[in-house]
Design an enzyme around this catalytic site. Structure first.
Site, short mmCIF file in Angstrom:
data_model
loop_
_atom_site.label_atom_id
_atom_site.label_comp_id
_atom_site.label_asym_id
_atom_site.label_seq_id
_atom_site.Cartn_x
_atom_site.Cartn_y
_atom_site.Cartn_z
N ASP A 36 25.88 28.69 43.05
CA ASP A 36 27.19 29.33 43.20
C ASP A 36 27.43 29.72 44.64
O ASP A 36 26.49 29.89 45.41
CB ASP A 36 27.21 30.63 42.39
N LYS A 58 33.21 28.23 43.31
CA LYS A 58 33.61 29.54 42.78
C LYS A 58 33.52 30.66 43.80
O LYS A 58 32.48 31.30 43.95
CB LYS A 58 32.72 29.93 41.59
N MET A 173 34.54 42.93 40.62
CA MET A 173 35.77 42.14 40.73
C MET A 173 37.01 43.03 40.70
O MET A 173 38.02 42.66 40.14
CB MET A 173 35.84 41.11 39.58
N1 SAH Z 1 26.49 37.99 38.48
C1 SAH Z 1 26.90 38.79 39.61
C2 SAH Z 1 28.33 39.21 39.51
C3 SAH Z 1 29.29 38.08 39.61
S1 SAH Z 1 30.96 38.60 39.45
C4 SAH Z 1 25.98 39.98 39.73
O1 SAH Z 1 25.20 40.26 38.83
O2 SAH Z 1 26.02 40.65 40.76
C5 SAH Z 1 31.46 38.70 41.13
C6 SAH Z 1 31.60 40.13 41.55
O3 SAH Z 1 30.32 40.68 41.80
C7 SAH Z 1 32.35 40.34 42.83
O4 SAH Z 1 33.74 40.34 42.62
C8 SAH Z 1 31.88 41.70 43.24
O5 SAH Z 1 32.49 42.71 42.50
C9 SAH Z 1 30.44 41.65 42.80
N2 SAH Z 1 29.57 41.23 43.90
C10 SAH Z 1 28.83 40.12 43.99
N3 SAH Z 1 28.13 40.10 45.14
C11 SAH Z 1 28.42 41.25 45.78
C12 SAH Z 1 28.01 41.85 46.98
N4 SAH Z 1 27.14 41.25 47.79
N5 SAH Z 1 28.50 43.06 47.31
C13 SAH Z 1 29.37 43.69 46.52
N6 SAH Z 1 29.81 43.17 45.37
C14 SAH Z 1 29.35 41.98 44.99
#
Ligand code: SAH
Length: 536
Positions: A36, A58, A173
């Protein structure tokens, strides 16, 4: 039946060090990696050189592959008998649609395993200094999607219960819908003065954090975009005391590393450990010499019988003031010294030594220019007989000359074709008979990608580091002399030592600082000093 298997692996939210050991193993062994956009691209380097790498895209709205297509791809690769690593940002089962992928695999009868990852909702707050639970402040935590269509009439989220029933709320998100989230929570009874924080690009060198309360977090986080998490609850106020990640000395500094890619890791790791964002821009490559024959001939001449200076040969130094054996002229066959001036020289030399069926025991006395070279020698079981206090060629010559007379002694110098002649000349002035042979070749012009070059030329970095004269030449070549000479003054050039600095000056570059100790740690220390002094 095939042996295909799919590992759904959490890559963590940014810092590549946050992947689980088991996930890294699955990545290293995979035939196919489907990744991803939110998984750190740095991790892809861990994949096998022959692994098939497939981007599932994505980010934001621009999907490169639909979820159905990803599911079908994983099933197909699994059925082909491949070991697949499905590398996902954060944790695969937390807002990652990993559940859907697992269901597709289960339905198709393709074996799979899940390797959990560190989810952004825990890691980003942690790197911002916010524990999601804390004794006395939050006894429960909820992960909530902030992605729900704000115009949707009926919500899948029990806002009233969240607002009053949970200690800490973490929204994923949610940046676009921040205003609605705040409005819904306050309308259902959460106090407007409840602490809140938004953490963007958590755990990466680009991390940005805004803190406030529900009433002003929207205003305070203006300009912060996805990916970010919103943390709501008393714990958010702990950042004031627990902030750590973005206080490290090089945090937020963009630093260019111009070393050859294969050798950059030590410098990159040290800079990153201090918080820097490293931009790798390899301006040189290390390759085998055009011809191994001279080195092979020199190696053929190495025999233990030629070692002088004590009954046990190398390692035994004549006591101070003792009479040193003077070789007769013409010099005896073989060599009395081998001098290493770089790690690459050590690598090239020992590769050929092994091919000749010899090992470290074939060496006479050994000198090393500095600690990195000495360390590489140590991996071959050799402790140098001589190592200068300061790590330049001139100092090496002086150290050798000071140790004992090298007049009339034969010295082998395995190095690169284009190294400065200081060492050879200095040794010859001291009366040594020097044989220089190519042990590697430095090719100016590396694999600097265009994006990095543009970023540097546009002044989008804070420092450029040079670890040898050749890196300076490669840098000027990559940018073109005109752009290199016209770099904005905000881009500061830092050199490892005087020889490198001199090359830079000759090429019209202004060196802002030179490492006091001419080693990688010395260079890092210099950068650290520059940042400590000039922190805003
Ligand atoms: N599976 C991922 C989440 C995916 S959904 C997890 O467990 O972290 C995508 C959302 O994750 C983004 O919109 C944001 O809200 C959050 N996110 C992912 N990476 C991030 C990061 N480095 N810092 C802050 N938020 C993050």
């Amino acid at each position: 039946m095939s042996n295909g298997i799919v590992f759904l692996v959490g890559a963590g939210p940014g810092d590549p060090g946050l992947i689980a050991v088991k996930g890294l193993e699955a990545l290293r062994q995979a035939d196919v990696v489907v990744y991803d956009a939110l998984a750190n691209p740095r991790l892809l380097r861990e994949a096998r050189a022959d692994a098939e790498l497939i981007s599932a895209g994505k980010r934001g709205g621009c999907h490169t592959m639909k979820q159905d297509e990803i599911n079908a791809l994983l099933v197909a690769k699994g059925k082909e008998g491949k070991r697949v690593c499905r590398l996902k940002g954060g944790d695969p089962f937390v807002f990652g649609r990993g559940g859907e992928e697992a269901l597709a695999l289960a339905e198709a009868g393709v074996p799979f395993e899940v390797v959990p990852g560190v989810t952004a909702g825990i890691a980003a707050p942690a790197y911002a200094g916010i524990p999601v639970t804390h004794r006395g402040l939050a006894a429960s935590v909820a992960f909530v999607t902030g992605h729900e269509d704000p115009t949707k009439e009926a919500s899948d989220i029990a806002w009233d219960k969240l607002a009053t029933g949970v200690g800490t709320l973490v929204f994923y998100m949610g940046v676009k819908n921040l205003a609605q989230i705040v409005e819904r929570l306050t309308a259902r009874g959460l106090a407007a003065e409840t602490p809140a924080a938004v953490v963007q690009w958590g755990t990466s060198p680009r991390q940005r954090t805004a803190v406030g309360t529900l009433s002003d977090i929207e205003e305070r986080s203006a300009g912060i975009e996805a990916p970010a998490v919103l943390v709501v609850g008393k714990v958010a106020a702990l950042r004031e005391q627990l902030r750590w990640f973005d206080l490290r000395p090089l945090f937020g500094r963009r630093i260019v590393v111009t070393r050859a890619r294969a050798q950059a890791s030590e410098l990159c790791q040290q800079l990153e450990a201090l918080g820097a964002e490293v931009i790798e821009m390899p301006t040189i490559r290390i390759e085998p010499p055009a011809d191994w024959a001279p080195l092979d001939r020199a190696i053929a001449e190495l025999t233990r019988a030629t070692v002088e200076g004590g009954p046990c040969g190398r390692g035994l130094r004549a006591p101070r003031g003792a009479e040193t054996p003077r070789p007769q002229s013409p010099p005896s066959p073989g060599f009395q010294w081998v001098l290493f001036t770089s790690v690459n020289g050590v690598d090239g030399f020992f590769g050929r030594l092994a091919l000749a069926g010899k090992d470290a025991r074939a060496l006479p006395r050994v000198a090393a220019i500095g600690p990195a070279t000495a360390e590489r020698l140590a991996s071959h079981g050799i402790r140098p007989d001589c190592q200068p206090e300061r790590f330049t060629g001139a100092e090496l010559v002086q150290a050798l000359a000071a140790q004992e007379s090298i007049a009339g002694q034969r010295v082998l110098l395995p190095r690169a074709a284009d190294v400065p002649e200081t060492v050879r000349k200095g040794l010859e002035e001291a009366g040594a008979v020097v044989t220089e042979v190519d042990a590697y070749r430095t090719i100016v012009g590396g694999e600097a990608d265009e994006e990095a070059v543009e970023q540097v030329a546009a002044g989008g970095v804070d420092f450029v580091t040079f670890t040898s004269s050749s890196t300076v030449r490669g840098f000027v070549q990559a940018l073109g002399p005109a752009r290199a000479a016209a770099l904005p003054s905000s881009v500061r050039l830092v050199s490892i030592g005087p020889v490198t600095s001199e090359t830079a000056r000759e090429l019209g570059l202004a060196i802002a600082a030179e490492a006091e100790k001419h080693t990688i740690p010395g260079l890092v220390a210099t950068l650290r000093d520059l940042c400590t002094v000039q922190l805003p």
